[in-house]
Design a protein around this motif. Sequence first.
Motif, PDB file in Angstrom:
ATOM      1  N   SER A  14       0.699  -0.871  -0.291  1.00 55.69           N
ATOM      2  CA  SER A  14       0.059  -0.033  -0.096  1.00 55.69           C
ATOM      3  C   SER A  14       1.191   1.298  -0.040  1.00 55.69           C
ATOM      4  O   SER A  14       2.278   1.102   0.149  1.00 55.69           O
ATOM      5  CB  SER A  14      -0.418  -0.596   0.653  1.00 55.69           C
ATOM      6  OG  SER A  14      -0.453  -0.095   2.583  1.00 55.69           O
ATOM      7  N   GLN A  45      -2.034  -2.085  -3.437  1.00 59.49           N
ATOM      8  CA  GLN A  45      -3.545  -1.253  -3.556  1.00 59.49           C
ATOM      9  C   GLN A  45      -3.784  -0.104  -3.706  1.00 59.49           C
ATOM     10  O   GLN A  45      -2.844   1.014  -3.624  1.00 59.49           O
ATOM     11  CB  GLN A  45      -3.852  -1.155  -1.632  1.00 59.49           C
ATOM     12  CG  GLN A  45      -4.721  -0.582  -1.487  1.00 59.49           C
ATOM     13  CD  GLN A  45      -5.024  -1.031   0.481  1.00 59.49           C
ATOM     14  OE1 GLN A  45      -3.317  -1.134   0.864  1.00 59.49           O
ATOM     15  NE2 GLN A  45      -6.273  -0.510   0.678  1.00 59.49           N
ATOM     16  N   CYS A  46      -5.212   0.031  -4.994  1.00 61.56           N
ATOM     17  CA  CYS A  46      -5.490   1.037  -5.224  1.00 61.56           C
ATOM     18  C   CYS A  46      -7.109   1.350  -4.571  1.00 61.56           C
ATOM     19  O   CYS A  46      -8.234   0.226  -5.681  1.00 61.56           O
ATOM     20  CB  CYS A  46      -4.283   1.448  -6.619  1.00 61.56           C
ATOM     21  SG  CYS A  46      -6.443   2.676  -7.837  1.00 61.56           S
ATOM     22  N   ASP A  47      -7.163   2.224  -4.152  1.00 65.94           N
ATOM     23  CA  ASP A  47      -8.429   1.745  -3.797  1.00 65.94           C
ATOM     24  C   ASP A  47      -9.778   2.825  -4.435  1.00 65.94           C
ATOM     25  O   ASP A  47     -10.286   3.665  -4.121  1.00 65.94           O
ATOM     26  CB  ASP A  47      -9.078   2.766  -2.124  1.00 65.94           C
ATOM     27  CG  ASP A  47      -8.461   1.409  -1.474  1.00 65.94           C
ATOM     28  OD1 ASP A  47      -8.335   0.226  -2.117  1.00 65.94           O
ATOM     29  OD2 ASP A  47      -7.684   1.653  -0.381  1.00 65.94           O
ATOM     30  N   SER A  80      -7.126  -2.413  -7.458  1.00 64.45           N
ATOM     31  CA  SER A  80      -6.077  -3.205  -6.498  1.00 64.45           C
ATOM     32  C   SER A  80      -5.469  -3.873  -7.610  1.00 64.45           C
ATOM     33  O   SER A  80      -6.600  -4.877  -8.650  1.00 64.45           O
ATOM     34  CB  SER A  80      -5.890  -3.632  -4.922  1.00 64.45           C
ATOM     35  OG  SER A  80      -6.593  -2.745  -4.270  1.00 64.45           O
TER      36      SER A  80
END
Length: 238
Positions: free
Chosen positions: A22, A42-44, A76
């Motif tokens: 993250s 992680q990419c929200d 993600s």
Amino acid sequence: MLDTLWLLSFFLPTLGAQILISCAYKSLCELALLSGNDVVLQCDHPRALWYFSSIHGEDGLLLSSMSNVKQLPGGSLQLTNPQPSQTGLYSCKDNDNFLVVEFEIDFQDITTLHITHKDLGQKPLQNETLNLGGTVLIFTHWEPWQDCNRCGEPGEHKRLGYCYIKEPLEKPMPCRLYLREEKMQFSRMRPELQVESCLVPCNPSQEINQPYFIFDIYQPGKLTNNVWLTCPLASIYR
């Protein structure tokens, strides 16, 4: 003919069988990882678009075209068995092409992993200086030691280290991210794994935190009658 099957066990923070990485919103995070280990970046953002730019300076490529890459629900990105050739910049953008987060990753070659045991007198790689238009230091950046694998009796713990390069007065960088398009390769450019004996008291209320993966680096050939199994991380305790 005798083939070698390498069984490598090493510690990495995991989410199931994957490493979860993250980074703060709209930030760029530089890091080194071992190749061959599944990674989730992680990419929200539910409508995230992922782009990849290699260290050779090409324009960003939409990652849907890579066979070992999968976008997960929620945005993600999962990389399965990433290779050193996939070292580069991973950018997550929203559907309006605004940056959400970026990861610049050096996937260091696990097949060159240098393994040592301190209590057997084995030494880790030494720092070296290189002349790359100026003097730089190439060294191993170590992660923290994992927990001892036993309590109340002799055991072992391990730590991973990655190849980094540092200029005077500058922030260290993973080796391939520093060299970028320079097609240089030095024998010192290797990740490391160090093993050390340990003895800790037992604490019934504390769970031992020692997740690690097992990877087969070389598979025996189909026509091989004999196989020599080499386990470089086998315990010295019986």
